[in-house]
Write an enzyme that holds these catalytic residues in place. Structure first.
Site, PDB file in Angstrom:
ATOM      1  N   GLN A  64     -20.970 -11.512  25.304  1.00 40.04           N
ATOM      2  CA  GLN A  64     -21.258 -11.592  23.857  1.00 40.04           C
ATOM      3  C   GLN A  64     -22.746 -11.952  23.793  1.00 40.04           C
ATOM      4  OE1 GLN A  64     -18.449 -14.316  22.156  1.00 40.04           O
ATOM      5  NE2 GLN A  64     -19.244 -14.136  20.264  1.00 40.04           N
ATOM      6  N   ASP A  65     -23.239 -12.994  24.269  1.00 40.45           N
ATOM      7  CA  ASP A  65     -24.741 -13.075  24.309  1.00 40.45           C
ATOM      8  C   ASP A  65     -25.168 -14.123  25.326  1.00 40.45           C
ATOM      9  OD1 ASP A  65     -24.025 -15.535  23.571  1.00 40.45           O
ATOM     10  OD2 ASP A  65     -25.518 -15.786  21.925  1.00 40.45           O
ATOM     11  N   PRO A  66     -26.751 -13.984  25.850  1.00 44.25           N
ATOM     12  CA  PRO A  66     -26.968 -14.330  26.982  1.00 44.25           C
ATOM     13  C   PRO A  66     -26.549 -15.925  27.155  1.00 44.25           C
ATOM     14  CG  PRO A  66     -28.656 -13.039  26.139  1.00 44.25           C
ATOM     15  CD  PRO A  66     -27.727 -13.316  25.026  1.00 44.25           C
ATOM     16  N   TYR A 134     -25.287 -17.788  20.329  1.00 53.16           N
ATOM     17  CA  TYR A 134     -25.107 -16.711  19.259  1.00 53.16           C
ATOM     18  C   TYR A 134     -26.101 -16.961  18.198  1.00 53.16           C
ATOM     19  CZ  TYR A 134     -20.337 -17.975  21.076  1.00 53.16           C
ATOM     20  OH  TYR A 134     -19.300 -18.426  22.171  1.00 53.16           O
TER      21      TYR A 134
END
EC number: 3.2.2.27
Length: 229
Positions: A64-66, A134
């Site tokens: 999804q994101d880091p 996010y």
């Protein structure tokens, strides 16, 4: 920033860097990196693409994101640099890998050996503000990474897309399911791993498809020690 892509991904992604969307993203990132703590370091943003050239991709593991903790993110989904504690989601991935293929867990979280075999470790969003999961969603990364997924989906050689969790599974709409293979389940996070991730056997399913389509399987066993970056 676009100069950080240095292989055959560049002609694939170049049109994305010529859009108004990218210019807005670029301006946003200049401000964020200038005034906030942002992960990963700028030179690592496109690490996933540089580790796994477009023509070599066999598998995509979509995140999804880091990671948003200090020193964790380095541009590849679920992976952390040597010397960094293995995050809980990756610990669960290792547990499932052992249950699926008998590969004993290693004590590091550096997934480069997967990437070098053709596993693209791609996040949908490639940057994040420190401590704020996010926080960079909806600023333009999704258009670029969606374009990467679509391009892989259209390639003559089929690709396995591993989609863990609701956000990743939403990307299934971008994939040509007649040509490619999707492995999907709950996310390996401790919050959801027992709701369908454990027991899903993604690694053996991936290798079965690769062999069925005449491609070499992935050796999912990571080296016990890491001596290179």
């Amino acid at each position: 920033m676009k100069q950080l892509i240095n292989n055959d991904w560049w002609p694939v992604l170049k049109p994305q860097f010529e859009t108004a969307n990218y210019q807005q993203l670029h301006n946003f990132l200049v401000d964020e990196y200038g005034h906030q703590q942002v992960y990963p370091e700028m030179h690592h943003i496109f690490e996933a693409f540089n580790w796994t050239p477009f023509s070599k991709v066999k598998v995509v593991i979509l995140g999804q994101d880091p990671y948003h903790g200090p020193g964790q993110a380095h541009g590849c989904s679920f992976s952390v640099l040597p010397g960094v504690a293995v995050p809980p989601s990756l610990q669960n991935i290792y547990k499932e890998l052992q249950a699926d293929l008998g590969c004993p867990p290693v004590k590091h979280g550096y997934l480069r050996s997967w990437a070098e075999q053709g596993v693209l470790l791609l996040n949908s969003v490639l940057t994040v503000r420190a401590g704020q999961a996010y926080s960079h969603q909806g600023h333009g990364w999704e258009q670029l990474t969606d374009a990467a997924i679509v391009a892989l989906s259209k390639r003559p050689t089929p690709v396995v897309f591993i989609l863990w969790g609701r956000a990743a599974r939403d990307k299934k709409r971008l994939i040509d399911l007649k040509r490619n293979f999707v492995v999907e389940s709950a996310h390996p996070s401790p919050l959801s791993a027992y709701r369908g991730f454990f027991g899903s056997r993604p690694f053996s399913k991936t290798n079965q498809f690769l062999e069925m389509t005449g491609q070499a399987p992935i050796n999912w066993q990571l080296p016990s020690t890491v001596d290179h970056l």
